[in-house]
Write an enzyme that holds these catalytic residues in place. Structure first.
Site: not given
Length: 231
Positions: A19, A21, A177
C-alpha cells in the site's frame, strides 16, 4: 498466470505488494496535520476520531463539507483550500519512506523478489511522491485507484497488481496500514502484513496474518517467514 516463472530466490514469495498512503510513506499523518491546521485557522478543533475513512476512496469533498457546516455562512472555500494546500505542500516536502521500509526494499532486491504498489490513490499522487524521494524506480509496477472501479476494501487494485505481475496470490505478500486495506488484500487471496499507521487502533487488525508496529522492528526475511507460517 502468464509471465509467472516460479522463481523464488530461495523463499516462498515472488512479489511484495505495498500500500502507499500510511504504509510506504506516512501521508496519513501529514494529511491529518494539514486538516487540523485548517480547522484551527477557523478557530475550531477537528474531531480526530472521525477523520479517517473506513475505505480507500477520496473523502476530501466530505471533509470540506463538514468544515463548511461547522464554520457557517462565513466559510470561504477558496481561502480554506489555499490554506490547506500551502500547509500540506510544506509537510509533504519533508516526507520520506516510513521507518524500516528502505532496508526492506534493499533486501527484496537482493533476494530477487519483485516489488509493486497497490493503492486506492491515483497514479499521479503516488508517482509524484516516490519520484520526489528517488524511489519510484524501485517498484516494477503500480496498480492505482484511478484504474479500477472500486476502492479498498474491494480487492480490485490487488487483483490488478497480481494480473500485471503475472504472479498467483499465494506467491505474493501484501503490506497494509488500515483494516480496509488488509481486507482488500485478503479478498484478493494474498496474505497480509499490517503495520497500522499512527492513528489506527492495532486492536482492530484481528485478521492480519502478521501485525507489526514498524517495519524497523524485524528483518524482511523474518516477516516473510512469519507470513508463510500462516498458510
Amino acid at each position: 498466470m502468464a509471465g509467472y516463472s516460479g522463481h523464488t530466490a530461495g523463499m516462498g514469495m515472488d512479489a511484495l505488494v505495498f500500500d502507499f498512503d500510511g504504509l510506504l510513506m506516512d501521508t496519513e499523518t501529514t494529511s491529518l496535520l494539514a486538516w487540523q491546521d485548517l480547522w484551527r485557522w477557523h478557530g475550531l478543533e477537528l474531531d480526530v476520531a472521525g477523520f479517517f475513512a473506513r475505505h480507500g476512496g477520496d473523502v476530501t469533498a466530505e471533509r470540506y463539507a463538514a468544515l463548511a457546516a461547522a464554520v457557517g455562512p462565513a466559510y470561504d472555500q477558496d481561502a480554506s483550500h489555499a490554506r490547506r494546500q500551502a500547509v500540506r505542500t510544506e509537510l509533504y516536502a519533508a516526507l520520506e519512506l516510513s521507518a524500516g521500509i528502505g532496508p526492506w526494499l534493499d533486501d527484496a532486491e537482493a533476494l530477487g523478489i519483485r516489488l509493486a504498489v497497490a493503492s486506492s490513490s491515483p497514479r499521479e499522487w503516488i508517482d509524484g511522491h516516490l519520484d520526489r524521494i528517488g524511489q519510484r524506480d524501485r517498484f516494477e509496477l503500480l496498480a492505482c485507484g484511478d484504474e479500477v472501479r472500486a476502492a479498498k476494501p474491494a480487492p480490485d487494485v490487488y487483483l490488478l497488481a497480481l494480473s500485471r505481475l503475472g504472479v498467483p496470490a499465494e506467491r505474493a505478500l501484501a503490506f497494509e496500514d488500515t483494516v480496509h486495506g488488509v481486507a482488500a488484500a485478503q479478498a484478493a487471496g494474498l496474505r497480509c502484513v499490517a503495520i497500522p499507521h499512527p492513528n489506527a487502533d492495532p486492536a482492530l487488525f484481528t485478521t492480519a496474518d502478521v501485525l507489526l508496529t514498524s517495519a524497523a522492528e524485524i528483518s524482511l526475511e523474518s516477516v516473510i517467514a512469519r507470513a508463510e507460517r500462516r498458510q
